[in-house]
Design an enzyme around this catalytic site. Structure first.
Site, short mmCIF file in Angstrom:
data_model
loop_
_atom_site.label_atom_id
_atom_site.label_comp_id
_atom_site.label_asym_id
_atom_site.label_seq_id
_atom_site.Cartn_x
_atom_site.Cartn_y
_atom_site.Cartn_z
CB SER A 210 -0.92 -0.02 1.21
OG SER A 210 -1.93 0.95 1.06
N GLY B 144 6.49 2.02 2.43
CA GLY B 144 7.95 2.13 2.44
C GLY B 144 8.66 1.37 1.34
CE LYS B 145 4.65 0.75 -2.96
NZ LYS B 145 3.85 1.24 -1.83
CB SER B 146 10.35 4.50 -2.86
OG SER B 146 9.26 4.36 -3.73
N GLY C 185 1.91 2.37 -5.04
CA GLY C 185 0.95 1.81 -4.09
C GLY C 185 -0.47 2.31 -4.28
CG ASN D 96 9.03 -0.92 6.33
OD1 ASN D 96 10.05 -0.93 7.02
ND2 ASN D 96 8.78 0.02 5.45
CE LYS D 97 6.22 3.34 6.81
NZ LYS D 97 5.30 4.41 6.53
CB SER E 46 -37.66 8.04 -37.43
OG SER E 46 -36.96 7.33 -36.44
CB SER F 181 -25.85 3.79 -33.06
OG SER F 181 -26.22 4.59 -34.16
#
Lengths: 297, 629
Positions: B32, B36-38, B113, B165-166, B475, B542
């Protein structure tokens, strides 16, 4: 498979995918080491046939003279279909990195020159030798990187790129930049050159060359167009280049390395990255991303 | 590259030799927002001495300017390379970073995330060998943790490192860690097809258990993240599977060489092996194998090669060469899993472009069986898929393709969906299995053809398709046109929107999905009318380019005449013959074209009629004039 074999197979797959799906592809050939690797891979990808697309060099008129010699010899030796494009308006205006500054020079001679040539020859796909490890915005770019009809890159809205299925569909006037070396690192490039005996411009090897020192950047006195400052005297120094471009914008490094293992050794032990010697990256924060959005390779 | 190896300074040649033999591990970091991925990647690069002086000094100055860590280094800035990312402090797109240890070389994809950018996360996951899923110890498992785990598992990643993490922010509590690991294992065993989950307690920011074992977690006896990456087993399962190579390109430099180039998807091949070409099923024998610029006798999965066969069999891009003893199947209808990636929702009945390995086709989406709620894993009934939703959906293609199920062979079973107009990649799909029904329904060939039926009536069948807003005059013009054609002795039939909705389409409403189905049926009926040799006049609002295009492709190229009755909205609204606009404005009619639902103007209609300057009579004449050209 070791990692170099994997990278080689991936790059060849990418090149064949382009040739199978593009109408009019071209390979951007900058004469540098990455271009040399790309050219070598193209030879393998289409063997025993000839490389089925032209190579194009966007000449800025300020490239190292040894690069031009190497370029013309390579084209002749390999019987390549080589296009050299110089921005005619830039040429007429006499664009000069000393007078107009590095940023303007690069923009007019390289970025504008490239866009002109893409339009002139109606290329729909252009191979480039950029790698993701070079710079942070490059690290974010797709292998097949879409460009609008105005040659713009939209970094916030890139096409998803799943597995090794590449979406090469475009509408008329749009184009795709394709980077077969995306996943190669600088070390991979050198090691591959070493293993495959790929010819490169001699400027990468150390030699005594006439140099002036400008605020720590070592500039080669490549011809008499380099304006010497008051009291400045070129000195012979044993130097080589880690990246090649316009000679006034490419700093040399002092070195004794004149074999590939020595170059690699020096690279691995060095404490600065290769693009530091390239002056245009320092023009401002996120400068590469901005240049790329405007159409720079 | 690790800059620490002794060998670099003492024996560069030996270093190069060992480095050359390293294998490649591709992994992703996901989870998410703010888990802290980066930061983790930045920390790994930093601790493995991958950062050079100039990068470090730039990072330090950037951290002061843009960082979110006070005076400390903000490692996230190392990977968040786009200006918009640095300004907003979020990750928008995948960043690829590279490093190596003594054993391996790594490509890591740092994925975003935010739910909005799930498509970019999937981009990273599709090429990963393993995944590091991060969880913030303070928040535990979140929806995005589940979504990313689900997508990771869906694309076939079998090994997951769960990085809790954290931990520094929860006092390195073993209890908190255990609780999260337990919860994740429970979720994974219910929902995911993952073989091995390895949990590790870390603090990416402080460096605990990233490269070096932390003294803050004495209760943890397992590996650090870097140890895991160095030791995790990644066997190339594709090597043991039956031989498959999608033909990318035919190499014909001269009349005496005809090679078929491609990347081997699975298995291996030797000179002299028997192969089958699918679709079609013809057999042949491998004559030569070329890798790079030399001939070899054997090649395996992952290699880019060129093959020649010992006969003059017709093979082209999109064909698959397979092991004769273990061939794959071919089919044109499938059950698939689809992850939708575009703002415009996925509509059953709509057509998209299909691209797998080297095969392309026109795809029509069948019924959506259900969508999967990634949070509860429930199958929910659904008519459409919104962006980032995953669903089970049948598809049918306009041609037979060679395939294996995605679970058996990723290259042979994975595909992307491309929008026909914008050319954007708008979805990814995995083939589960072929639907056999098309096998049992054969096309019955009739002796009396469309041409002979038309000849009897001395006319050429046409489909005249009127499109335009409600009340634009479609029509009226259609009615006059049919009278004129009738008096010219032509055999005609008119399909009218309102009339059709009283009969065959009375089960359909007016939401976008139903409107797509409405036009699909009308298109098929019109096609039958043309088969009967008739001139068919179809009058439908249409509103979507997609469906008009579908109707156009149902009949032959010269048979379709699109008439755009171009009456501005305010004019239609002023006329309001049926009183519908007033009702739509007051909110009584939802999804009303022009008011609360879009009308996509035709880009290149054969005829455009501006009713503000052209009468219905003149319009009909104009069409007849075009018609008799």
């Amino acid at each position: 498979m070791n990692h170099l074999a994997t990278l080689e197979a991936e790059a060849i797959h990418i090149m064949r995918e382009v040739v199978a799906s593009a109408e009019n592809p071209v390979m951007l050939y900058s004469v540098g080491k990455d271009s040399s690797v790309m050219l070598h891979l193209a030879k393998k990808a289409f063997f025993p046939g000839k490389i089925p697309f032209p190579l194009m060099h966007i000449d800025t008129m300020w490239k190292f003279s040894e690069m031009i010699q190497f370029r013309d010899k390579t084209a002749k030796d390999l019987d390549l279909d080589l296009i050299v494009h110089i921005n005619p308006e830039g040429k007429k205006l006499g664009i000069n990195p000393f007078i107009h500054g590095s940023s303007k020079h690069t923009n007019i001679m390289k970025t504008e020159g490239l866009k002109q040539a893409m339009d002139k020859y109606k290329f729909d796909v252009a191979f480039g030798g950029a790698r993701r490890d070079e710079e942070k915005s490059r690290a974010k770019e797709r292998i097949f990187s879409f460009r609008t009809s105005e040659h713009r890159w939209d970094p916030k809205n890139q096409r998803p790129e799943l597995w090794n299925i590449f979406n090469s569909n475009i509408n008329k006037g749009e184009s795709i930049r394709v980077f077969p070396l995306s996943n190669w690192t600088e070390l991979d490039i050198w090691q591959y050159i070493h293993l495959e005996n790929i010819p490169i411009v001699p400027l990468y090897f150390s030699k005594e060359r006439p140099i002036v020192d400008r605020d720590g950047t070592l500039i080669l006195v490549d011809d008499d167009r380099l304006p010497l400052l008051n009291g400045e005297i070129p000195l012979l120094k044993s130097v080589r280049f880690r990246t090649l471009g316009c000679y006034p914008l490419s700093g040399a490094v002092e070195s004794k390395a004149n074999s590939l293992p020595e170059i690699i050794q020096e690279m691995l032990m060095t404490t600065t990255s290769e693009r530091q010697d390239r002056i245009i990256d320092h023009d401002g924060n996120a400068s590469m991303e901005k240049k790329k959005q405007e159409g720079y390779f | 590259m690790s800059h620490t190896s002794e060998l670099i300074s003492t024996d560069i040649d030996l270093y190069l030799k060992t480095h050359q033999e390293k294998s490649l591990l591709r992994f992703i970091t996901c989870g998410s927002v703010d888990d802290g991925k980066s930061t983790l990647i930045g920390r790994m690069l930093y601790e493995s001495h991958m950062l050079l002086d100039d990068q470090l000094s730039l990072l330090e100055s950037d951290s002061k300017k843009l960082g979110t860590q006070g005076s400390e280094i903000d490692f996230a800035l190392l990977v968040d390379g786009l200006a918009a990312e640095r300004e907003q402090g979020i990750t928008i797109d995948v960043a690829y970073r590279f490093f190596s240890t003594d054993k391996r070389k790594y490509i890591v994809a740092d994925t975003p995330g935010h739910e909005e950018y799930t498509r970019n996360m999937a981009t990273g996951a599709s090429t990963a060998d393993i995944a590091i899923i991060l969880v913030d110890a303070q928040h535990g498992i979140l929806t995005q943790t589940r979504r990313h785990s689900f997508i990771t598992s869906m694309v076939g990643v079998k090994k997951v490192l769960l990085a809790v993490n954290k931990l520094d922010l929860v006092n390195y509590s073993e209890e908190v860690y255990d609780k999260i690991v337990k919860e994740y294992n429970k979720f994974a065993s219910n929902a995911l097809d993952i073989e091995e989950i390895t949990p590790i307690p870390i603090s990416a920011l402080m460096g605990d258990n990233v490269v070096n074992k932390s003294t803050n977690t004495p209760w943890y006896k397992g590996q650090t993240i870097m140890q895991y990456l160095e030791n995790v087993e990644i066997s190339n399962k594709n090597l043991d599977k039956p031989f498959r190579i999608p033909v990318q390109w035919v190499n014909r430099p001269s009349s005496d060489f005809r090679g078929f180039s491609g990347l081997i998807a699975s298995g291996s091949i030797r000179v002299g092996d028997k192969v089958k070409i699918i679709p079609g099923g013809q057999s042949s024998t491998i004559e030569t194998i070329i890798t790079g610029d030399r001939e070899v006798i054997k090649a395996s999965a992952g290699e880019s090669i060129t093959i020649t066969l010992d006969d003059q069999i017709d093979v082209s891009r999109g064909d698959i060469l397979v092991d004769k003893k273990n061939p794959c199947s071919e089919a044109d209808q499938f059950q698939t899993r689809i992850l939708w990636m575009h703002d415009d929702p996925m509509m059953p009945g709509r057509q998209y472009l299909f691209k797998s390995n080297t095969q392309s086709a026109l795809l029509t989406l069948g019924k959506l069986k259900h969508r999967i709620d990634v949070n509860t894993l429930d199958n929910l009934p659904a008519k459409i898929l919104e962006m980032n939703e995953i669903g089970i959906c049948n598809i049918s293609l306009d041609r037979q393709i060679a395939f294996d199920s995605y679970d058996n062979n990723q290259t042979m079973g994975g595909f992307i969906l491309i929008d026909k107009f914008s050319n954007n990649t708008i979805g990814m799909g995995l083939i589960d299995f072929a639907l056999r029904r098309s096998d049992n329904i054969h096309w019955q060939k009739m002796d009396i053809s469309k041409e002979s039926r038309a000849q009897q009536k001395l006319q050429i069948p046409k489909l005249i398709w009127f499109t335009g807003l409600s009340g634009s005059g479609k029509s009226s013009i259609a009615n006059i046109l049919e009278k004129k054609l009738h008096s010219l002795g032509k055999h005609t039939i008119t399909l009218d929107g309102d009339n059709i909705r009283h009969g065959i389409n009375r089960d359909l409403g007016f939401n976008e999905a139903d409107r797509v189905e409405n036009i699909r049926r009308v298109g098929e009926i019109a096609k039958l009318m043309l088969e009967g040799g008739l001139i068919c006049i179809a009058s439908f609002i249409s509103p979507f380019e997609s469906e008009r295009h579908m109707a156009r492709t149902l009949v032959s190229e010269n048979e379709f005449i699109e008439v755009f009755v171009d009456t501005p909205l305010h004019v239609c609204e002023k006329r309001d013959v049926k009183g519908l606009y007033a009702k739509a404005r007051s909110g009584e009619i939802p999804n009303f074209t022009g008011i609360s639902s879009p009308f996509e103007e035709p880009l290149n209609p054969e005829i455009r009629i501006d009713t503000t300057v052209t009468s219905a009579e003149d319009a009909a004449n104009q069409i007849i004039e075009y018609f008799s050209k």
